[in-house]
Design a protein around this motif. Structure first.
Motif, PDB file in Angstrom:
ATOM      1  N   ALA A  14       0.829  -1.219  -0.098  1.00 33.33           N
ATOM      2  CA  ALA A  14      -0.003  -0.100   0.078  1.00 33.33           C
ATOM      3  C   ALA A  14       0.952   1.436   0.000  1.00 33.33           C
ATOM      4  O   ALA A  14       1.877   1.354   0.460  1.00 33.33           O
ATOM      5  N   HIS A  15       0.425   2.429  -0.673  1.00 34.02           N
ATOM      6  CA  HIS A  15       1.313   3.331  -0.895  1.00 34.02           C
ATOM      7  C   HIS A  15       0.823   4.556   0.415  1.00 34.02           C
ATOM      8  O   HIS A  15       0.213   4.255   1.358  1.00 34.02           O
ATOM      9  N   ASP A  16       1.749   5.498   0.327  1.00 32.64           N
ATOM     10  CA  ASP A  16       1.942   6.254   1.680  1.00 32.64           C
ATOM     11  C   ASP A  16       0.367   6.976   1.842  1.00 32.64           C
ATOM     12  O   ASP A  16       0.103   7.262   2.911  1.00 32.64           O
ATOM     13  N   ASP A  17      -0.266   7.479   0.616  1.00 32.23           N
ATOM     14  CA  ASP A  17      -1.688   8.032   0.967  1.00 32.23           C
ATOM     15  C   ASP A  17      -2.646   7.271   1.737  1.00 32.23           C
ATOM     16  O   ASP A  17      -3.245   7.474   2.693  1.00 32.23           O
ATOM     17  N   ALA A  18      -2.565   5.833   1.363  1.00 36.74           N
ATOM     18  CA  ALA A  18      -3.218   4.872   2.063  1.00 36.74           C
ATOM     19  C   ALA A  18      -3.152   4.646   3.335  1.00 36.74           C
ATOM     20  O   ALA A  18      -3.950   4.012   4.260  1.00 36.74           O
ATOM     21  N   LEU A  19      -1.830   4.902   3.771  1.00 34.71           N
ATOM     22  CA  LEU A  19      -1.361   4.587   4.858  1.00 34.71           C
ATOM     23  C   LEU A  19      -1.344   5.820   6.021  1.00 34.71           C
ATOM     24  O   LEU A  19      -1.081   5.872   7.213  1.00 34.71           O
ATOM     25  N   TYR A  20      -1.464   6.982   5.646  1.00 41.89           N
ATOM     26  CA  TYR A  20      -1.112   8.313   6.039  1.00 41.89           C
ATOM     27  C   TYR A  20      -1.972   8.338   7.488  1.00 41.89           C
ATOM     28  O   TYR A  20      -1.411   8.694   8.428  1.00 41.89           O
TER      29      TYR A  20
END
Length: 407
Positions: A144-150
């Protein structure tokens, strides 16, 4: 050292690292809650009012609410920093939660009079929101990318901050916690040489999680200086006290003199004279002072007064960050360290969706860098900007000093 391994893993790691941080944060939250409840008994729901505290029961509900607001109820959580903060949310798992726990709208002084759920119901709210968070995190792909994990990273760090605030509160109330205090200080004080350079301060966007006030990175000029290898110890600070430093206005700034005029003690509040030596209050007990321990529970005025007396100064936050990231032997993490820098936005600052994290406090706080023994490892990062009002003594804060290279 850029930061503790746990901090680096949370900021830039995959969902599994974020999950581990969430679990660690929650274990600590529950341990602290148990310690408070054991110590306070029937007084646990609502300790007496103090401007730097929150009722312990409110703190727990707020942690659950914050997590639910930004994860379970957030229809735009996958957008990361592009999330619209005021979009319509899903209903809360706990009716009236917004009226009780939204720190942006519930005035601090009123939190003592709220008809909050009892301890068991609050614990249930914590459990339900946490289960919801983990279930949504587990739906994400391993890459998962950074936006999804923010927001998952944000709520883990938010909970870590509240756990540290609970440790401050416990110390102020004389509550002994199961978690340990600070370990031993380095054996001796030393200086490190920081050469002149251009240094890029701040965190890069798109390189994992960063708080909004860490962005955007920019170059600053660092003049050559000599900086303490570690925080100032009691062995270095106490001669200032014993030489009458608290009585001599020459060492104090105007703001420091104003603060000092209202203080009954002429020494650090956590100390008391005991025979021919000093004792330090820790965990509700008076214990022999360790001269090699980092001087702690000092505010920015006290730190600056000592520096003037010693012919030194506080480093700027840019100098501190540069030294932490480039100088071998630069030890940090014993106490939070006051800098000379006011808490201001970096050039190009843009607030993240949690609007009340940084912007309301610009110009009224002082930057501290580093970490302390009560700081969760996931929060201990060299670019993290902590900030408090300069008069605060209740936090685990001290300082290190520096001087011009040729001085």
């Amino acid at each position: 050292m850029a930061g503790a391994p746990e901090a680096l893993a949370l900021r830039a790691g995959p969902p599994a690292s974020v999950r581990a941080a969430l679990l660690a944060a929650r274990r600590r939250t529950l341990d602290l809650a148990d310690d408070f409840r054991a110590a306070l008994g029937d007084a646990y729901p609502g300790i007496g009012y103090a401007p730097e505290l929150n009722p312990p029961l409110w703190e727990l509900g707020h942690v659950a609410w914050f997590q639910e607001w930004w994860i379970g109820r957030n229809r735009q959580r996958a957008r990361g920093v592009a999330c619209e903060p005021d979009h319509a949310r899903e209903p809360s798992l706990l009716p009236q939660a917004d009226a009780w726990y939204d720190s942006s709208r519930v005035a601090h002084r009123t939190r003592w009079a709220l008809p909050l759920p009892d301890a068991e119901a609050t614990r249930g709210y914590l459990e339900r929101t946490f289960a919801q968070t983990l279930a949504l995190l587990d739906e994400l792909p391993p890459d998962a990318h950074d936006d999804a994990l923010y927001f998952f990273r944000l709520v883990a760090l938010h909970e870590a901050m509240h756990a540290e605030a609970a440790a401050y509160m416990a110390e102020g109330l004389g509550i002994s916690l199961r978690e340990g205090g600070p370990g031993p200080q380095l054996a001796e004080d030393a200086e490190l040489e920081l050469p002149a350079r251009r240094f890029r301060i701040g965190s890069e966007a798109g390189a994992g999680f960063a708080f909004d006030n860490e962005l955007l990175p920019h170059d600053v000029a660092i003049e050559p200086l000599r900086i303490d290898a570690q925080a100032v110890s009691w062995a270095r600070f106490l001669p200032f006290v014993e030489a009458g430093g608290y009585e001599n206005p020459a060492w104090w700034s105007d703001a420091g003199r104003d603060w000092l005029a209202h203080q009954p003690l002429r020494h650090p509040a956590c100390l008391r004279a005991a025979g021919t030596g000093w004792q330090q209050r820790r965990g509700g007990r008076w214990l022999p002072l360790d001269p090699q321990g980092a001087a702690v529970h000092l505010n920015a005025h006290e730190a600056e007064a000592w520096c003037r007396w010693a012919g030194r100064r506080l480093p700027t936050e840019a100098e501190w960050e540069c030294a932490a990231l480039t100088l071998p032997g630069f030890a940090w993490g014993r106490v939070w360290e006051w800098t000379s820098s006011p808490f201001e936005p970096y050039p190009g600052f843009t607030p993240h969706p949690y609007r009340d994290y940084s912007a309301p406090w610009f110009g009224t706080r002082r930057v501290l860098r580093g970490a302390c023994h009560a700081t969760s490892a996931a929060l201990a990062h060299a670019r993290y900007r902590n900030f408090f009002e300069p008069h605060r003594r209740d936090i685990f804060a001290g300082f290190r000093s520096c001087r011009a290279a040729g001085g």
